[in-house]
Design a protein around this motif. Sequence first.
Motif, short mmCIF file in Angstrom:
data_model
loop_
_atom_site.label_atom_id
_atom_site.label_comp_id
_atom_site.label_asym_id
_atom_site.label_seq_id
_atom_site.Cartn_x
_atom_site.Cartn_y
_atom_site.Cartn_z
N THR A 91 0.84 -1.21 0.00
CA THR A 91 0.00 0.00 0.00
C THR A 91 0.86 1.25 0.00
O THR A 91 0.57 2.22 -0.71
N LEU A 92 1.93 1.25 0.78
CA LEU A 92 2.81 2.42 0.84
C LEU A 92 3.44 2.70 -0.52
O LEU A 92 3.45 3.85 -0.99
N VAL A 93 3.97 1.67 -1.15
CA VAL A 93 4.60 1.86 -2.46
C VAL A 93 3.56 2.30 -3.49
O VAL A 93 3.82 3.17 -4.33
N TRP A 94 2.38 1.72 -3.44
CA TRP A 94 1.31 2.09 -4.37
C TRP A 94 0.96 3.57 -4.22
O TRP A 94 0.88 4.32 -5.21
N VAL A 95 0.70 4.02 -2.98
CA VAL A 95 0.31 5.41 -2.75
C VAL A 95 1.43 6.37 -3.14
O VAL A 95 1.18 7.42 -3.73
N ALA A 96 2.67 6.00 -2.84
CA ALA A 96 3.79 6.87 -3.23
C ALA A 96 3.87 7.00 -4.74
O ALA A 96 4.17 8.08 -5.27
N MET A 97 3.56 5.94 -5.47
CA MET A 97 3.68 5.96 -6.92
C MET A 97 2.55 6.76 -7.57
O MET A 97 2.79 7.49 -8.54
N VAL A 98 1.34 6.65 -7.06
CA VAL A 98 0.21 7.30 -7.74
C VAL A 98 0.02 8.75 -7.28
O VAL A 98 -0.64 9.52 -7.98
N THR A 99 0.60 9.12 -6.14
CA THR A 99 0.43 10.50 -5.65
C THR A 99 1.65 11.36 -5.88
O THR A 99 1.54 12.58 -5.97
N GLY A 100 2.84 10.76 -5.94
CA GLY A 100 4.06 11.54 -6.10
C GLY A 100 4.42 12.33 -4.85
O GLY A 100 5.14 13.33 -4.94
N THR B 178 -7.27 11.03 9.32
CA THR B 178 -8.08 12.25 9.23
C THR B 178 -7.76 13.04 7.97
O THR B 178 -8.54 13.93 7.60
N ASP B 179 -6.64 12.76 7.32
CA ASP B 179 -6.27 13.45 6.08
C ASP B 179 -6.82 12.74 4.85
O ASP B 179 -6.66 13.25 3.74
N ALA B 180 -7.42 11.58 5.04
CA ALA B 180 -7.92 10.80 3.89
C ALA B 180 -9.45 10.82 3.87
O ALA B 180 -10.09 10.27 4.77
N ASP B 181 -10.00 11.49 2.88
CA ASP B 181 -11.45 11.51 2.68
C ASP B 181 -11.76 10.51 1.56
O ASP B 181 -11.74 10.85 0.37
N LEU B 182 -12.03 9.28 1.94
CA LEU B 182 -12.22 8.23 0.95
C LEU B 182 -13.54 8.36 0.22
O LEU B 182 -13.67 7.86 -0.91
N ASP B 183 -14.54 9.01 0.82
CA ASP B 183 -15.82 9.18 0.14
C ASP B 183 -15.69 10.10 -1.07
O ASP B 183 -16.28 9.85 -2.12
N SER B 184 -14.92 11.17 -0.90
CA SER B 184 -14.72 12.10 -2.03
C SER B 184 -13.47 11.78 -2.83
O SER B 184 -13.21 12.41 -3.86
N GLY B 185 -12.66 10.84 -2.34
CA GLY B 185 -11.46 10.45 -3.08
C GLY B 185 -10.38 11.52 -3.07
O GLY B 185 -9.80 11.81 -4.12
N THR B 186 -10.09 12.10 -1.90
CA THR B 186 -9.07 13.14 -1.81
C THR B 186 -8.16 12.87 -0.61
O THR B 186 -8.57 12.27 0.39
N LEU B 187 -6.93 13.33 -0.74
CA LEU B 187 -5.96 13.32 0.36
C LEU B 187 -5.56 14.76 0.63
O LEU B 187 -5.34 15.54 -0.31
N ILE B 188 -5.45 15.11 1.90
CA ILE B 188 -5.02 16.46 2.30
C ILE B 188 -3.60 16.37 2.83
O ILE B 188 -3.33 15.63 3.78
N ILE B 189 -2.69 17.10 2.21
CA ILE B 189 -1.28 17.10 2.60
C ILE B 189 -1.07 18.32 3.49
O ILE B 189 -1.06 19.45 3.02
N ARG B 190 -0.89 18.07 4.79
CA ARG B 190 -0.82 19.17 5.75
C ARG B 190 0.57 19.35 6.36
O ARG B 190 0.91 20.44 6.79
N ARG B 191 1.35 18.28 6.44
CA ARG B 191 2.57 18.34 7.25
C ARG B 191 3.63 17.39 6.70
O ARG B 191 3.36 16.56 5.83
N ASP C 75 -7.59 8.09 -7.48
CA ASP C 75 -8.50 7.33 -8.33
C ASP C 75 -9.24 6.28 -7.52
O ASP C 75 -8.95 6.03 -6.35
N GLU C 76 -10.21 5.62 -8.17
CA GLU C 76 -11.04 4.62 -7.49
C GLU C 76 -10.22 3.43 -7.01
O GLU C 76 -10.47 2.88 -5.94
N ALA C 77 -9.24 3.01 -7.81
CA ALA C 77 -8.41 1.87 -7.40
C ALA C 77 -7.64 2.20 -6.12
O ALA C 77 -7.53 1.36 -5.21
N THR C 78 -7.12 3.42 -6.04
CA THR C 78 -6.39 3.81 -4.83
C THR C 78 -7.32 3.91 -3.64
O THR C 78 -6.95 3.56 -2.52
N VAL C 79 -8.54 4.39 -3.85
CA VAL C 79 -9.52 4.45 -2.77
C VAL C 79 -9.79 3.05 -2.23
O VAL C 79 -9.85 2.82 -1.01
#
Length: 440
Positions: free
Chosen positions: A256-265, A277-290, A315-319
Amino acid sequence: MAQKRCRSRGEGMIRRRGHLFQAILYAGIDPVTGKQLYLRESATTEAEAKRILKKFVAQVAAQRHTTTRATLRTTIEAWLDTHELEETTRATYLGYATKHIYPVVGDQPLGKLATFALERFYAELRRCSERCDGRPFVEHRVEGRSHECREVRHKRPPGRPPAGGYPPHDCVEKGCTVVECRQHVCTPLAAATVRKIHFIIRAALTAAERWGWISSNPAELAKIPRAPAPDPDPPTTAEAAALVAAAWEEDFAWGTLVWVAMVTGLRRAELLALRWTDADLDSGTLIIRRNHVRVTGKNIEKDTKTHRSRRIAVDEATVEVLRDHWARFEERCRSIGVPPAASAYLFSYSPTSDRPCDPSGISHRYGRMCARLGIESHLHALRHYSATELLSAGVDLRAVAGRLGHGGGGATTLRVYAAWVGEGDKRAAEILGSRMQRPT
């Protein structure tokens, strides 16, 4: 003539010292040491000493003289104490100063630090980081005490040795290692590192000039190595697929870590600082705060590199990957009788995910995986892969810059990934050309 005194303290004096004449002028109180400061210089004739003394008087009257005998080391330490810096940046600057600057020019008084001395120092570092000047020597593993330069470290069974000692064994079969001192091999310091060292010296001397310790900054005119052109080396599509597959085979959390690093950069520090708390899976967004970093053995969370938070879509696959990751986290918490916390980290080796993974450990694990697959890569290359794939697919430059967290409205993205932007520009030209009809 033993010495010739002037009428007042402000006019100085000339004294005879052997075959030389020394001009001396009182220049006030040293602001660093609190001691009286005198300007001194020797000459071969009395007439030349008088000219030097006249020059000293003019410099003190115009306040163009060095007002302290503080060294470069003292100046850098004072600058680091007063300048506002991130903890990681301060630790990096202190490391460069301790390893490279202090042993060579750290004890040099500010008034005697010349531009030529700095340029020679930079040139020596570019030839060899140890400044060996071409002289061969042995790099000893142990400094300051006698030792055997060739040592065999035998593989021993655990526990105390038997009464009669360890029996003889085959070192090759047991896998014993041989550690020995080796001849020095010159390793030039990278141009980017020399530029960072120059920035530390220049910034410290600029502060000294602002404080009135020196009249001019010799580092302003020093020539430094040219900045290397950015050359990102992302893994190919086949290599990326192999890396993801190998990560999933190790365990689901690592995959999962390698996948997320690859698709988000995301940067490593941003990736490890993600909480649920930074992952809103319903809307499919990640908030980068820190950012999460480790400095001098301490875990530190700080702002992002641009000091601004950002939202990126996934994307949906990452969600789905993240939902499965959350389900495994919930199951692990239930097995130890602890409710899952929404503030837990996405990536953690702790059962309750109350602390993030160690940054160096993540990089080393990724490096071992690449070595096992025969792929020359590193963790930050996944960020390059994400950027280059998006640009090659024709995604808008500003959109890519926003996902990567680059400042300057895409200027950084364009500078680093110019080759892939050019590929997208070529595709745009082909699209326009295909829609036009050539006259006959």
